[in-house]
Every structure is written in structure tokens, then in C-alpha cells.
Enzyme design. Structure first.
Site, PDB file in Angstrom:
ATOM      1  N   THR A  85     -13.721  14.819  42.694  1.00 47.35           N
ATOM      2  CA  THR A  85     -15.161  14.609  42.527  1.00 47.35           C
ATOM      3  C   THR A  85     -15.604  13.189  42.838  1.00 47.35           C
ATOM      4  O   THR A  85     -16.783  12.939  43.032  1.00 47.35           O
ATOM      5  CB  THR A  85     -15.619  14.964  41.100  1.00 47.35           C
ATOM      6  OG1 THR A  85     -14.876  14.165  40.178  1.00 47.35           O
ATOM      7  CG2 THR A  85     -15.395  16.432  40.809  1.00 47.35           C
ATOM      8  N   GLU A 127     -34.965  10.764  45.404  1.00 48.29           N
ATOM      9  CA  GLU A 127     -33.948  11.218  44.454  1.00 48.29           C
ATOM     10  C   GLU A 127     -34.064  12.708  44.194  1.00 48.29           C
ATOM     11  O   GLU A 127     -33.066  13.371  43.970  1.00 48.29           O
ATOM     12  CB  GLU A 127     -34.183  10.488  43.144  1.00 48.29           C
ATOM     13  CG  GLU A 127     -33.153   9.632  42.513  1.00 48.29           C
ATOM     14  CD  GLU A 127     -31.769   9.530  43.062  1.00 48.29           C
ATOM     15  OE1 GLU A 127     -30.863  10.067  42.424  1.00 48.29           O
ATOM     16  OE2 GLU A 127     -31.550   8.882  44.067  1.00 48.29           O
TER      17      GLU A 127
END
Length: 120
Positions: A109, A2
Site C-alpha cells: 500500500t 482533492e
């Protein structure tokens, strides 16, 4: 992972989970489309293959708890952006540019294509 750190001169994971986020595949899609360099397309395909192999479950996909292990342990969770964005960008990177021209569309987005309006 991550998140990672490059402080030691090489990448080390600072968060070892993987939440199936789309940002890397999105970046590879744009890099491929802008440069035409097939390396970015190849990387996108490898990422997709790995996601499919390592995180697929009976009913979808699951987050990875720790990417540092060869046999990944999955977390029983899949965010909506996995299907809405991650898989979409993996697919778009493999399609010919004529399938979605960046001269005619812009992606918001969430990765949804919106037609560009031409001024008169």
C-alpha cells in the site's frame, strides 16, 4: 482537486485543494502496465510535469490551496507520501516493464515492491 462531484453531469470540485496524493498516478501506472495503452503513460507524464511546474519549491514540493486558479497559491506543507509514493508511481509509469515486473513483484500500500514467492 482533492475531491469532485459528478452530480451536475460534469465534474466540479467539492474540495479545491490538492494534497499531492498518489492515487491517480498509481492508477495510471497499473492501467498502463495491464493494458499497454500509452495514453495512461502520457497522462502520468503530464501530471508529473504539472506537479513539478506548479508545486515545486526550493526544498521540495508544496500542497496547492485552490486548484481553480491559474496561478496556484501553495500551502507550506508536503506529506511524506509525496516522495514515497507520488513521485515513485510517476517514475514507474515511465520505466519499461522490465524495470519492475508485476509478474515477479507486488507493490504494497506504500508502493514498496515485494518479491513474489513461488510455490514449489
Amino acid at each position: 482537486p482533492e475531491a469532485g462531484s459528478f452530480e451536475s453531469g460534469h465534474m466540479t470540485p467539492s474540495r479545491v485543494s490538492y494534497q499531492l496524493r498518489p492515487e491517480t498516478l498509481e492508477s495510471l501506472f497499473y492501467l498502463y502496465r495491464v493494458t499497454g495503452n500509452a495514453t495512461y503513460q502520457d497522462w502520468s507524464w503530464e501530471i508529473f510535469r504539472t506537479i513539478n511546474k506548479q508545486t515545486r519549491t526550493k526544498f521540495g514540493f508544496a500542497n496547492v490551496k485552490d486548484v481553480r486558479h491559474g496561478h496556484v497559491e501553495l500551502d507550506d506543507n508536503e506529506a511524506t507520501y509525496m516522495g514515497a509514493e507520488t513521485l515513485k508511481y510517476a517514475l514507474l509509469a515511465q520505466l519499461p516493464s522490465s524495470a519492475l515486473s508485476l509478474k515477479d513483484f507486488v507493490l504494497n500500500t506504500e508502493g514498496h515492491p515485494l518479491p513474489l514467492r513461488r510455490s514449489r
